[in-house]
Structure formats: C-alpha cells, structure tokens
Design an enzyme around this catalytic site. Sequence first.
Site, PDB file in Angstrom:
ATOM      1  N   ARG A  58       0.821  -1.430   0.047  1.00 44.73           N
ATOM      2  CA  ARG A  58       0.000   0.352   0.539  1.00 44.73           C
ATOM      3  C   ARG A  58       0.723   1.328   0.168  1.00 44.73           C
ATOM      4  O   ARG A  58       0.408   2.160  -0.314  1.00 44.73           O
ATOM      5  CB  ARG A  58      -0.251   0.156   0.973  1.00 44.73           C
ATOM      6  CG  ARG A  58      -1.315   0.955   1.388  1.00 44.73           C
ATOM      7  CD  ARG A  58      -3.371   1.027   2.121  1.00 44.73           C
ATOM      8  NE  ARG A  58      -2.755   0.718   3.296  1.00 44.73           N
ATOM      9  CZ  ARG A  58      -2.935   0.570   4.178  1.00 44.73           C
ATOM     10  NH1 ARG A  58      -1.256   2.083   4.463  1.00 44.73           N
ATOM     11  NH2 ARG A  58      -1.804   0.222   5.639  1.00 44.73           N
ATOM     12  N   TYR A 111     -16.666  14.011 -16.588  1.00 43.90           N
ATOM     13  CA  TYR A 111     -17.068  13.192 -16.096  1.00 43.90           C
ATOM     14  C   TYR A 111     -17.827  12.990 -14.917  1.00 43.90           C
ATOM     15  O   TYR A 111     -17.348  13.035 -14.053  1.00 43.90           O
ATOM     16  CB  TYR A 111     -15.671  11.528 -15.345  1.00 43.90           C
ATOM     17  CG  TYR A 111     -16.253  10.438 -15.318  1.00 43.90           C
ATOM     18  CD1 TYR A 111     -16.601   9.878 -16.157  1.00 43.90           C
ATOM     19  CD2 TYR A 111     -16.120   9.581 -13.822  1.00 43.90           C
ATOM     20  CE1 TYR A 111     -16.555   8.121 -16.007  1.00 43.90           C
ATOM     21  CE2 TYR A 111     -16.619   8.278 -13.580  1.00 43.90           C
ATOM     22  CZ  TYR A 111     -16.836   7.422 -15.206  1.00 43.90           C
ATOM     23  OH  TYR A 111     -16.838   6.018 -14.549  1.00 43.90           O
ATOM     24  N   ASP A 183      -8.079  16.127 -15.313  1.00 40.37           N
ATOM     25  CA  ASP A 183      -8.284  15.360 -15.639  1.00 40.37           C
ATOM     26  C   ASP A 183      -7.952  14.809 -16.846  1.00 40.37           C
ATOM     27  O   ASP A 183      -8.714  15.614 -18.334  1.00 40.37           O
ATOM     28  CB  ASP A 183      -9.802  14.513 -15.566  1.00 40.37           C
ATOM     29  CG  ASP A 183     -10.138  13.693 -15.514  1.00 40.37           C
ATOM     30  OD1 ASP A 183      -9.257  12.773 -16.480  1.00 40.37           O
ATOM     31  OD2 ASP A 183     -10.985  12.719 -15.225  1.00 40.37           O
ATOM     32  N   LYS A 208      -8.700   3.957 -19.302  1.00 40.09           N
ATOM     33  CA  LYS A 208      -8.727   4.370 -20.297  1.00 40.09           C
ATOM     34  C   LYS A 208      -7.692   4.189 -22.217  1.00 40.09           C
ATOM     35  O   LYS A 208      -7.022   3.054 -21.589  1.00 40.09           O
ATOM     36  CB  LYS A 208      -8.938   5.953 -20.727  1.00 40.09           C
ATOM     37  CG  LYS A 208     -10.005   5.910 -19.471  1.00 40.09           C
ATOM     38  CD  LYS A 208     -11.977   4.857 -20.135  1.00 40.09           C
ATOM     39  CE  LYS A 208     -12.418   5.430 -18.496  1.00 40.09           C
ATOM     40  NZ  LYS A 208     -12.766   6.293 -17.866  1.00 40.09           N
TER      41      LYS A 208
HETATM   42  C1  LIG Z   1     -13.629   6.516 -16.525  1.00 40.59           C
HETATM   43  C2  LIG Z   1     -12.830   7.960 -16.192  1.00 40.59           C
HETATM   44  C3  LIG Z   1     -13.336   8.143 -14.895  1.00 40.59           C
HETATM   45  C4  LIG Z   1     -13.408   7.186 -13.547  1.00 40.59           C
HETATM   46  O1  LIG Z   1     -11.705   6.535 -13.690  1.00 40.59           O
HETATM   47  P1  LIG Z   1     -12.910   5.006 -13.147  1.00 40.59           P
HETATM   48  O2  LIG Z   1     -10.918   4.145 -13.767  1.00 40.59           O
HETATM   49  O3  LIG Z   1     -13.546   4.275 -13.586  1.00 40.59           O
HETATM   50  O4  LIG Z   1     -12.573   4.486 -12.171  1.00 40.59           O
HETATM   51  C5  LIG Z   1     -12.664  10.135 -14.929  1.00 40.59           C
HETATM   52  N1  LIG Z   1     -12.172  10.613 -16.130  1.00 40.59           N
HETATM   53  C6  LIG Z   1     -12.639  10.423 -16.585  1.00 40.59           C
HETATM   54  C7  LIG Z   1     -12.508  11.411 -18.176  1.00 40.59           C
HETATM   55  C8  LIG Z   1     -12.963   9.427 -17.520  1.00 40.59           C
HETATM   56  O5  LIG Z   1     -13.445   8.742 -18.677  1.00 40.59           O
END
Ligand SMILES: *Cc1c(COP(=O)(O)O)cnc(C)c1O
Length: 393
Positions: A58, A111, A183, A208
Amino acid sequence: MKTKDLKFNSKLVHSGHFKDKFNSVSVPIYQTSTFAFENADHGAACFAGECKDYIYTRLGNPTINALENCIAELENGFGGIATASGMGAVTTVYMAILEQGAHIICSDAVYGPSRTVLETLFAKFGVEVSIVDSTNIENIKAAIRSNTKMIFVETPANPTIKLTDLKACSELAKKHNIILTVDNTFSSPYLQKPLDLGADIVVHSLTKFLNGHADIVGGIIVTATEELFKKIKPVMTNMGPNIDPHQAYMVYRGIKTLAVRMEKAQSNAMKIAEFLEAHPKIEWILYPGLKSHPQHELAKKQMSGFGSMMSFGVKGGYEAGKKMINNVQLATLAVSLGGVETLIQHPASMTHSKVSAEGKISAGITDDLVRFSVGIEDVDDLIADLKQALAKV
Ligand SMILES: *Cc1c(COP(=O)(O)O)cnc(C)c1O
C-alpha cells in the site's frame, strides 16, 4: 541512460524500467503484500524514512513504482501516485487539497462521478462547489472566491467533447493562488501535457487510453511539484485506494504501445467524423478535428492531435439514436473508452444518468447524445458498420 532526456515515443517504451537481479527486460509483477527486513534496525530505518527499501505494497511496490515513474516522466511531472481507479485518483486529490469551508470550481463537463461526488459527499463535509461552463474562462474568473482552493477541469470533456483553455486557466489559477487539477484521460500525455501548460496536478483514469486494452481499472495522480506530491501521497497511502501490482503491470505494458494505438485510433476517428458529418441522418457531431467544432483552433493549439473520442446526435433524437446503437455490430455497446476496440454508449441513460436533469442540460448532455470511442480496427469496417446501422434508423 537517463530516460528523462529521451523523446516521447522512446519514453513510452523505456521510462520507469529498472535493473533487477536477473536483468529482466520486462518489469516483473512483484505480487507481494509485504517485504522482509534484514533485521530490527533495518525495519526501523525503513519506517524512519532513512532508507528507500520497500515495506508494504500500500505504501510502495517495485511494479507500481515503475508505472508511477513512467507516467510522471510522460507528463513532465515530479512524481506519480497510482490508484485503484480513476475515481480513486480524483477523490484522493479532492481529499488532499480541499478542507471544510473550502470552495472548488468544477467544470460542468466532467466525468459524471467527478462532479457528483463534490455535490453529494464533499458537500456533506462542508465543501462549497461552483459548477461552471469552463469553455469560457470568464465563467471561471467570475466564480473565484476568497476560499477557492481548486479549479478542476477535464479537456476534452466526457462526453460533450468541450475543451478548456489550459494556459488561460493556469494563468488565472496562479494569479489567485489556486491549484489547477486537470483530468487528462481523453487526451493521454501523447496528445496533451497539462503540466507543461501550467497545471499543478494531472489525473488519469488508467482504465482508458494508457492501459488501452479494456482489461483493468486503474488511476494515477501526477503532481508538478515535490511539495504537492508530499501532500497527496500520504492521503493515498492512509486512505488506501492503492493500485495492485498486477493491475500496475498491465497498464505499464499497455503504455508501451500508446503512440501506435493513438495514431491509428485518431486517424480512424478523423475519417469516421468526416463520414458522419456528411451523413444525412446525423443531426450534429462534435469532434475536435473537425473545423465545425467550436473550439477547433484551441484543440490545434493545446493538443498535438485530436484523439479518438466523438459525440453525435442522430436525426429523430433519442429513439433514433437508440435504434442505431442497437444495430451496430462491430462497435460494442459498452461504457468506458480508449481501448483497442470501438465502443458506443448513451451517456444520458448510462455514464451520466446520476447527474441531475438541470445539470445534464447545462452541461450539454442532451438526450440524443451518442458517445463513440474509436478503436484501431480497419476504418472501412467501422464505417460499413455505421452505414448499415444508420440505414436501419
Ligand atoms: C472513466 C473516467 C474516469 C473514472 O475512471 P475509473 O477508472 O472508471 O474510476 C474519470 N475521468 C474520465 C474522463 C473518465 O473517462
């Protein structure tokens, strides 16, 4: 050799790699929860921070560190903090930077859960939230208060493909001593480097583009400075949304092909966007690479490519869009994005269904919006699939 000095594509292949006892070419999966101490003094020294040896996964793990160092280098940041999911990264940053009575400005186009968690959970702890349309920097400026601690934007945003001017935003944030968090999931560092444009923190859903193979969930935080790293890292290790070594290995492996995947996917996306724009059954389409995108010039300025995400509306609204979604055969009906396979989904009833009706309207998440994540298949097959699905509408 210092990977820091390499060009980007070389960094994708080599950054984060370290020499182990067996000269492993691929960084192994250190699937262990804990690491033995040589003796009591060694254990005490590790906990006192006097030596850099691993203690407990962790807190740190060689496979996870390889991933963190790799992405920190790709984003030109100080350090990376990997998390179990993208939301683990977003909420860890919120927890570290915000406090009771603090104010955050959040773009309306983010998101779904990144916004929902502020309006529900963080509001419960006395954090004030302003949701603004960040496509116009004046809206952010007008929302700044004396207690504003963070500006949170996503660009291009999910699923409206709206852009935020990162340079203008970071200048504004710096002037008011506010942390700018971006993000960067939709672009990946291959197309956009927010820290180079003045942002303080970058977050990613590793699920992603960076992983790219739709087989793990993960996230990461990259900070511009050591000071921010030291502020955020203990929040992650104490709260515990750490990534697992196997997950980290999968992402680290996926990153090596980011450039080739991105190039293929965005070249496919450009052709598909042009096809859809010219199609008589398409009402509207938003793709940063099209001249018709209202922020096409900004995309050219702050991104090195237009990516593979687009949104469109089918003539006839939701019912027509639904018919199309139900008839695609090669594209898969699924949430998530950024993988080698093409995915299609309907945000208003799926990913953004928890955003309030007014919230959806103000953010531009219309009922007819279909989100399309273009993969690396042959573009002729993808276009043929869209053509036959639209013919059935
Ligand atoms: C999918 C996504 C998230 C969240 O990510 P997870 O891995 O599903 O928790 C945050 N921001 C964007 C732009 C996303 O496409």
